[in-house]
Design a protein around this motif. Structure first.
Motif, PDB file in Angstrom:
ATOM      1  N   TRP A  74      10.879 -11.601  10.262  1.00  0.00           N
ATOM      2  CA  TRP A  74      10.151 -12.029   9.067  1.00  0.00           C
ATOM      3  C   TRP A  74       8.690 -11.579   9.107  1.00  0.00           C
ATOM      4  CZ3 TRP A  74      12.288 -12.699   4.711  1.00  0.00           C
ATOM      5  CH2 TRP A  74      13.608 -13.135   4.657  1.00  0.00           C
ATOM      6  N   PHE A  75       8.112 -11.470  10.302  1.00  0.00           N
ATOM      7  CA  PHE A  75       6.766 -10.889  10.402  1.00  0.00           C
ATOM      8  C   PHE A  75       6.804  -9.437   9.933  1.00  0.00           C
ATOM      9  CE2 PHE A  75       3.847  -8.128  12.664  1.00  0.00           C
ATOM     10  CZ  PHE A  75       2.632  -8.650  12.228  1.00  0.00           C
ATOM     11  N   ALA A  76       7.810  -8.691  10.379  1.00  0.00           N
ATOM     12  CA  ALA A  76       7.933  -7.292   9.956  1.00  0.00           C
ATOM     13  C   ALA A  76       8.108  -7.200   8.444  1.00  0.00           C
ATOM     14  CB  ALA A  76       9.104  -6.614  10.680  1.00  0.00           C
ATOM     15  N   VAL A  77       8.881  -8.108   7.865  1.00  0.00           N
ATOM     16  CA  VAL A  77       9.091  -8.112   6.415  1.00  0.00           C
ATOM     17  C   VAL A  77       7.769  -8.339   5.690  1.00  0.00           C
ATOM     18  CG1 VAL A  77      10.121  -9.404   4.499  1.00  0.00           C
ATOM     19  CG2 VAL A  77      11.520  -8.830   6.502  1.00  0.00           C
ATOM     20  N   TRP A  78       7.107  -9.466   5.998  1.00  0.00           N
ATOM     21  CA  TRP A  78       5.923  -9.838   5.217  1.00  0.00           C
ATOM     22  C   TRP A  78       4.715  -8.956   5.511  1.00  0.00           C
ATOM     23  CZ3 TRP A  78       6.450 -11.885   0.863  1.00  0.00           C
ATOM     24  CH2 TRP A  78       7.526 -12.726   0.611  1.00  0.00           C
ATOM     25  N   SER A  79       4.553  -8.506   6.747  1.00  0.00           N
ATOM     26  CA  SER A  79       3.434  -7.606   7.022  1.00  0.00           C
ATOM     27  C   SER A  79       3.654  -6.260   6.340  1.00  0.00           C
ATOM     28  CB  SER A  79       3.221  -7.436   8.529  1.00  0.00           C
ATOM     29  OG  SER A  79       4.323  -6.804   9.149  1.00  0.00           O
ATOM     30  N   SER A  80       4.898  -5.831   6.222  1.00  0.00           N
ATOM     31  CA  SER A  80       5.201  -4.579   5.524  1.00  0.00           C
ATOM     32  C   SER A  80       4.940  -4.701   4.028  1.00  0.00           C
ATOM     33  CB  SER A  80       6.655  -4.170   5.771  1.00  0.00           C
ATOM     34  OG  SER A  80       6.862  -3.882   7.128  1.00  0.00           O
ATOM     35  N   VAL A  81       5.298  -5.839   3.436  1.00  0.00           N
ATOM     36  CA  VAL A  81       5.026  -6.064   2.009  1.00  0.00           C
ATOM     37  C   VAL A  81       3.524  -6.034   1.758  1.00  0.00           C
ATOM     38  CG1 VAL A  81       5.124  -7.778   0.152  1.00  0.00           C
ATOM     39  CG2 VAL A  81       7.160  -7.318   1.535  1.00  0.00           C
ATOM     40  N   VAL A  82       2.766  -6.765   2.572  1.00  0.00           N
ATOM     41  CA  VAL A  82       1.311  -6.826   2.385  1.00  0.00           C
ATOM     42  C   VAL A  82       0.684  -5.453   2.609  1.00  0.00           C
ATOM     43  CG1 VAL A  82      -0.822  -7.803   3.336  1.00  0.00           C
ATOM     44  CG2 VAL A  82       1.149  -9.278   2.915  1.00  0.00           C
ATOM     45  N   HIS A  83       1.052  -4.800   3.696  1.00  0.00           N
ATOM     46  CA  HIS A  83       0.503  -3.478   3.999  1.00  0.00           C
ATOM     47  C   HIS A  83       0.857  -2.476   2.901  1.00  0.00           C
ATOM     48  CE1 HIS A  83      -0.150  -0.297   7.412  1.00  0.00           C
ATOM     49  NE2 HIS A  83      -0.846  -0.033   6.343  1.00  0.00           N
ATOM     50  N   GLY A  84       2.111  -2.464   2.486  1.00  0.00           N
ATOM     51  CA  GLY A  84       2.542  -1.539   1.433  1.00  0.00           C
ATOM     52  C   GLY A  84       1.843  -1.797   0.108  1.00  0.00           C
ATOM     53  N   ALA A  85       1.653  -3.055  -0.248  1.00  0.00           N
ATOM     54  CA  ALA A  85       0.974  -3.395  -1.504  1.00  0.00           C
ATOM     55  C   ALA A  85      -0.491  -2.958  -1.474  1.00  0.00           C
ATOM     56  CB  ALA A  85       1.073  -4.896  -1.766  1.00  0.00           C
ATOM     57  N   ILE A  86      -1.158  -3.213  -0.366  1.00  0.00           N
ATOM     58  CA  ILE A  86      -2.563  -2.789  -0.247  1.00  0.00           C
ATOM     59  C   ILE A  86      -2.665  -1.270  -0.338  1.00  0.00           C
ATOM     60  CG2 ILE A  86      -4.522  -2.628   1.358  1.00  0.00           C
ATOM     61  CD1 ILE A  86      -3.689  -5.473   2.329  1.00  0.00           C
ATOM     62  N   MET A  87      -1.795  -0.566   0.359  1.00  0.00           N
ATOM     63  CA  MET A  87      -1.831   0.896   0.319  1.00  0.00           C
ATOM     64  C   MET A  87      -1.507   1.427  -1.070  1.00  0.00           C
ATOM     65  SD  MET A  87      -0.514   2.350   3.978  1.00  0.00           S
ATOM     66  CE  MET A  87       1.183   2.021   3.626  1.00  0.00           C
ATOM     67  N   ALA A  88      -0.595   0.779  -1.778  1.00  0.00           N
ATOM     68  CA  ALA A  88      -0.265   1.225  -3.141  1.00  0.00           C
ATOM     69  C   ALA A  88      -1.490   1.126  -4.037  1.00  0.00           C
ATOM     70  CB  ALA A  88       0.893   0.398  -3.703  1.00  0.00           C
ATOM     71  N   VAL A  89      -2.181   0.003  -3.975  1.00  0.00           N
ATOM     72  CA  VAL A  89      -3.404  -0.173  -4.786  1.00  0.00           C
ATOM     73  C   VAL A  89      -4.439   0.863  -4.386  1.00  0.00           C
ATOM     74  CG1 VAL A  89      -5.336  -1.731  -5.246  1.00  0.00           C
ATOM     75  CG2 VAL A  89      -2.987  -2.611  -5.262  1.00  0.00           C
ATOM     76  N   GLN A  90      -4.634   1.068  -3.093  1.00  0.00           N
ATOM     77  CA  GLN A  90      -5.626   2.032  -2.632  1.00  0.00           C
ATOM     78  C   GLN A  90      -5.255   3.466  -3.021  1.00  0.00           C
ATOM     79  OE1 GLN A  90      -5.922   1.132   1.554  1.00  0.00           O
ATOM     80  NE2 GLN A  90      -7.548  -0.377   1.193  1.00  0.00           N
TER      81      GLN A  90
END
Length: 126
Positions: A74-90
């Motif tokens: 679940w850490f891998a799931v949620w950290s990936s969602v957060v990381h991916g979302a930040i990178m998408a915006v950037q």
């Protein structure tokens, strides 16, 4: 899908996610526009490679007994969602970064979705 089939698929997904995490450095070299966020010298890429290599090793280890490693999954799931979302915006905010919308951003979000779909459920953790 039976519980056995789901665990088999989860084991495969953990191996794949672990191997991709361990492959971050070669991916940054082979496809920089889709995987590397810096050009020239920076300490940042190697720090990120170190974090993802560590995660990759632990995801592969978790594949043996996924139910015992639910919090890591679940850490891998949620950290990936957060990381991916930040990178998408950037990617939209910085010129020349749109390649990430075809590289690391979807990789993170797809990995998160697959792991979340297959992750151990509380009822399965007896």
């Amino acid at each position: 899908m039976t519980e056995h089939q789901r665990m088999t698929l989860l084991r495969i997904a953990l191996w794949v996610a672990g191997l991709v995490s361990l492959s971050l450095y070669p991916l940054m070299l082979l496809w920089p526009s889709g995987w590397a966020w810096h050009s020239g010298y920076s300490d940042y890429p190697m720090m990120l490679v170190g974090v993802y290599a560590t995660l990759g090793v632990f995801l592969i280890r978790a594949a043996r007994h996924p139910a015992q490693h639910a919090s890591l999954i679940w850490f891998a799931v949620w950290s990936s969602v957060v990381h991916g979302a930040i990178m998408a915006v950037q990617s939209f905010m910085h010129e020349g970064r749109m390649g990430h919308l075809m590289g690391d951003v979807p990789a993170l979000l797809i990995a998160a979705a697959v792991l979340a779909w297959l992750a151990p459920r509380r009822s399965a953790q007896v």
